[in-house]
Design a protein around this motif. Sequence first.
Motif, PDB file in Angstrom:
ATOM      1  N   ALA A  63      40.555  29.460  41.685  1.00  0.00           N
ATOM      2  CA  ALA A  63      39.839  30.584  42.220  1.00  0.00           C
ATOM      3  C   ALA A  63      38.591  29.537  43.219  1.00  0.00           C
TER       4      ALA A  63
ATOM      5  N   ARG B 221      51.180  37.710  36.963  1.00  0.00           N
ATOM      6  CA  ARG B 221      50.292  37.907  37.859  1.00  0.00           C
ATOM      7  C   ARG B 221      49.074  37.285  36.998  1.00  0.00           C
TER       8      ARG B 221
ATOM      9  N   GLY C 111      39.813  35.731  32.161  1.00  0.00           N
ATOM     10  CA  GLY C 111      41.040  35.477  32.862  1.00  0.00           C
ATOM     11  C   GLY C 111      42.354  35.971  32.148  1.00  0.00           C
TER      12      GLY C 111
ATOM     13  N   THR D  86      45.104  36.452  36.950  1.00  0.00           N
ATOM     14  CA  THR D  86      43.543  36.664  36.981  1.00  0.00           C
ATOM     15  C   THR D  86      42.834  35.559  36.645  1.00  0.00           C
ATOM     16  N   LEU D  87      42.014  35.220  37.682  1.00  0.00           N
ATOM     17  CA  LEU D  87      41.122  33.973  37.339  1.00  0.00           C
ATOM     18  C   LEU D  87      39.573  34.398  37.402  1.00  0.00           C
ATOM     19  N   ASN D  88      38.851  34.053  36.631  1.00  0.00           N
ATOM     20  CA  ASN D  88      37.430  34.287  36.730  1.00  0.00           C
ATOM     21  C   ASN D  88      36.845  33.324  37.672  1.00  0.00           C
TER      22      ASN D  88
ATOM     23  N   GLU E  21      43.106  37.096  42.008  1.00  0.00           N
ATOM     24  CA  GLU E  21      44.216  37.602  41.180  1.00  0.00           C
ATOM     25  C   GLU E  21      45.344  37.555  42.301  1.00  0.00           C
TER      26      GLU E  21
ATOM     27  N   THR F  57      50.139  40.800  28.333  1.00  0.00           N
ATOM     28  CA  THR F  57      48.775  39.990  28.816  1.00  0.00           C
ATOM     29  C   THR F  57      48.391  38.706  27.718  1.00  0.00           C
TER      30      THR F  57
ATOM     31  N   HIS G  53      49.599  37.714  33.002  1.00  0.00           N
ATOM     32  CA  HIS G  53      50.238  39.064  33.092  1.00  0.00           C
ATOM     33  C   HIS G  53      51.822  38.740  33.070  1.00  0.00           C
TER      34      HIS G  53
ATOM     35  N   ASP H 104      43.708  39.615  45.507  1.00  0.00           N
ATOM     36  CA  ASP H 104      42.005  39.780  45.626  1.00  0.00           C
ATOM     37  C   ASP H 104      41.526  38.429  45.525  1.00  0.00           C
TER      38      ASP H 104
ATOM     39  N   THR I 183      36.154  35.415  42.011  1.00  0.00           N
ATOM     40  CA  THR I 183      37.306  35.571  41.156  1.00  0.00           C
ATOM     41  C   THR I 183      38.522  35.696  42.175  1.00  0.00           C
TER      42      THR I 183
END
Length: 159
Positions: free
Chosen positions: A103, A45, A26, A47-49, A110, A19, A29, A71, A108
């Motif tokens: 995003a 993967r 954010g 992840t964004l705020n 993902e 990670t 991954h 998501d 947020t």
Amino acid sequence: MMPTSTFDAFIRPPATAETVGLPHGGAFHLLADAADTGGALGANRLTLNTGADGAAPHYHARSTELFYILDGTMEFYLDGQVTTVGAGGLVVVPPGLPHAFGAAPDTTAELLIVLTPGIDRFDYFRHLARIQHGQEHFDTLLPEQDRYDVHFLPGIDWR
């Protein structure tokens, strides 16, 4: 006779991906690099705020990029047009098509991102994280555009 593969099956067990943290919560991954898959693909993967950019405008000369929104809601800049895609949506970007993503302003997000054929890009994601944390300047990435097959398009303000 079954055709033979250029690599053995690759398995990334849950919670074993590296990670790479991004500002404001954010993260990248890192799931599979080209070296893991015999060059077939790379996967991560992301992840964004809320409202965070995922990538500035760019294109890939050799690779197709697939985005599956796990998501939240994403905005995609695709060759001059901006479109919004929610959870469960899929976007496939062919080589040469200018694109950017982030995003949506009120959510947020993902997403799973797959690049094929694969390019060893884990160092690219680590470099991006250092830039976002203010440890390096964006210009340090410019000499690496061919190596990572990420060709930046300055001057496009897509948001």
